[in-house]
Scaffold this motif. Structure first.
Motif, short mmCIF file in Angstrom:
data_model
loop_
_atom_site.label_atom_id
_atom_site.label_comp_id
_atom_site.label_asym_id
_atom_site.label_seq_id
_atom_site.Cartn_x
_atom_site.Cartn_y
_atom_site.Cartn_z
N LEU A 100 0.83 -1.20 0.00
CA LEU A 100 0.00 0.00 0.00
C LEU A 100 0.87 1.25 0.00
CD1 LEU A 100 -2.92 -0.69 2.51
CD2 LEU A 100 -3.00 -0.64 0.01
N LEU A 101 0.51 2.17 -0.87
CA LEU A 101 1.15 3.48 -0.93
C LEU A 101 0.17 4.48 -0.33
CD1 LEU A 101 3.33 5.49 -1.93
CD2 LEU A 101 2.08 5.53 -4.12
N PHE A 102 0.51 5.09 0.78
CA PHE A 102 -0.34 6.10 1.41
C PHE A 102 -0.34 7.34 0.55
CE2 PHE A 102 -0.54 9.90 4.10
CZ PHE A 102 -1.80 9.74 4.66
N ILE A 103 -1.55 7.84 0.21
CA ILE A 103 -1.66 9.06 -0.58
C ILE A 103 -2.04 10.24 0.29
CG2 ILE A 103 -2.90 10.20 -2.47
CD1 ILE A 103 -0.98 8.00 -3.43
N TRP A 119 -5.34 5.27 -0.39
CA TRP A 119 -4.11 4.54 -0.66
C TRP A 119 -4.15 4.01 -2.09
CZ3 TRP A 119 -7.03 3.16 3.73
CH2 TRP A 119 -6.43 3.35 4.98
N VAL A 120 -3.01 3.54 -2.56
CA VAL A 120 -2.92 2.79 -3.82
C VAL A 120 -2.30 1.44 -3.50
CG1 VAL A 120 -1.69 2.66 -6.02
CG2 VAL A 120 -2.74 4.81 -5.31
N GLN A 171 -0.18 -1.02 -4.92
CA GLN A 171 0.75 -1.00 -6.04
C GLN A 171 0.88 -2.35 -6.73
OE1 GLN A 171 4.14 2.01 -5.29
NE2 GLN A 171 3.71 1.08 -3.29
N GLU A 172 0.56 -3.43 -6.05
CA GLU A 172 0.64 -4.75 -6.67
C GLU A 172 -0.59 -5.06 -7.52
OE1 GLU A 172 1.36 -7.56 -3.54
OE2 GLU A 172 3.32 -6.72 -3.07
N LYS A 173 -1.76 -4.73 -6.99
CA LYS A 173 -3.01 -5.03 -7.70
C LYS A 173 -3.46 -3.89 -8.61
CE LYS A 173 -4.80 -8.33 -4.39
NZ LYS A 173 -5.94 -8.75 -3.59
N HIS A 174 -2.78 -2.74 -8.50
CA HIS A 174 -3.12 -1.56 -9.30
C HIS A 174 -4.56 -1.14 -9.03
CE1 HIS A 174 0.66 -2.34 -11.28
NE2 HIS A 174 0.24 -3.57 -11.50
N GLU A 175 -4.85 -0.93 -7.75
CA GLU A 175 -6.19 -0.55 -7.33
C GLU A 175 -6.13 0.62 -6.36
OE1 GLU A 175 -8.17 -5.01 -7.50
OE2 GLU A 175 -7.61 -4.19 -5.57
N LEU A 176 -7.19 1.42 -6.37
CA LEU A 176 -7.35 2.47 -5.38
C LEU A 176 -8.01 1.85 -4.15
CD1 LEU A 176 -8.79 5.27 -7.65
CD2 LEU A 176 -6.40 4.87 -7.04
N VAL A 177 -7.59 2.28 -2.97
CA VAL A 177 -8.15 1.78 -1.72
C VAL A 177 -8.62 2.99 -0.92
CG1 VAL A 177 -7.69 0.48 0.39
CG2 VAL A 177 -6.59 -0.20 -1.75
N PHE A 178 -9.89 2.96 -0.53
CA PHE A 178 -10.47 4.08 0.21
C PHE A 178 -10.96 3.63 1.57
CE2 PHE A 178 -11.32 5.12 -4.26
CZ PHE A 178 -10.74 6.37 -4.35
N GLU A 218 -4.35 12.28 -7.29
CA GLU A 218 -2.97 11.82 -7.08
C GLU A 218 -2.91 10.29 -7.04
OE1 GLU A 218 0.52 12.08 -3.68
OE2 GLU A 218 -1.03 13.62 -3.70
N ALA A 219 -3.89 9.68 -6.37
CA ALA A 219 -3.94 8.22 -6.31
C ALA A 219 -4.17 7.63 -7.70
CB ALA A 219 -5.05 7.77 -5.36
N CYS A 220 -5.02 8.26 -8.51
CA CYS A 220 -5.25 7.78 -9.88
C CYS A 220 -3.96 7.83 -10.68
CB CYS A 220 -6.33 8.62 -10.56
SG CYS A 220 -7.99 8.36 -9.91
N ASP A 221 -3.22 8.93 -10.57
CA ASP A 221 -1.94 9.04 -11.27
C ASP A 221 -0.96 7.97 -10.80
OD1 ASP A 221 -2.93 11.24 -12.61
OD2 ASP A 221 -1.90 12.71 -11.33
N ALA A 222 -0.92 7.72 -9.48
CA ALA A 222 0.02 6.73 -8.93
C ALA A 222 -0.33 5.32 -9.39
CB ALA A 222 0.03 6.81 -7.39
N VAL A 223 -1.61 4.98 -9.41
CA VAL A 223 -1.99 3.61 -9.82
C VAL A 223 -1.74 3.44 -11.32
CG1 VAL A 223 -4.47 3.90 -10.29
CG2 VAL A 223 -3.63 1.77 -9.32
#
Length: 87
Positions: free
Chosen positions: A3-6, A21-22, A24-31, A75-80
């Motif tokens: 998880l990448l904290f946004i 969060w993002v 990074q392994e599953k390429h998903e946004l987490v809210f 920002e999370a969309c860009d990161a994923v």
């Protein structure tokens, strides 16, 4: 899971913490957000959208995220998207 904290709601108090969060392994946004409440959940469950069953499956949830967090969500969309391009 990586998880990448946004970001967290800038108006967070002691007991509220909508967070983005993002994965990074599953390429998903987490809210993390506020529970939608029975009225909003019931309204969301009535929508009929092609390819989508009516109702909310037990493994899904409706959450609220404050509009003041839109920039964090962008920002999370860009990161994923960036993480997906790397693979």
């Amino acid at each position: 899971m990586a998880l990448l904290f946004i970001g967290i709601d800038p108006n967070t108090g002691d007991h509220e913490s909508p967070t983005v969060w993002v994965d990074q392994e599953k390429h998903e946004l987490v809210f993390q957000g506020w529970k939608a409440g029975p009225e909003l959940e019931a309204e969301a469950a009535t929508f009929e959208v092609p390819g989508h069953a009516v109702g909310i499956p037990d493994h899904e949830a409706v959450v609220r995220i404050p509009a003041r967090m839109v920039q964090m969500i962008r920002e999370a969309c860009d990161a994923v998207e960036a993480a997906a391009r790397v693979q």
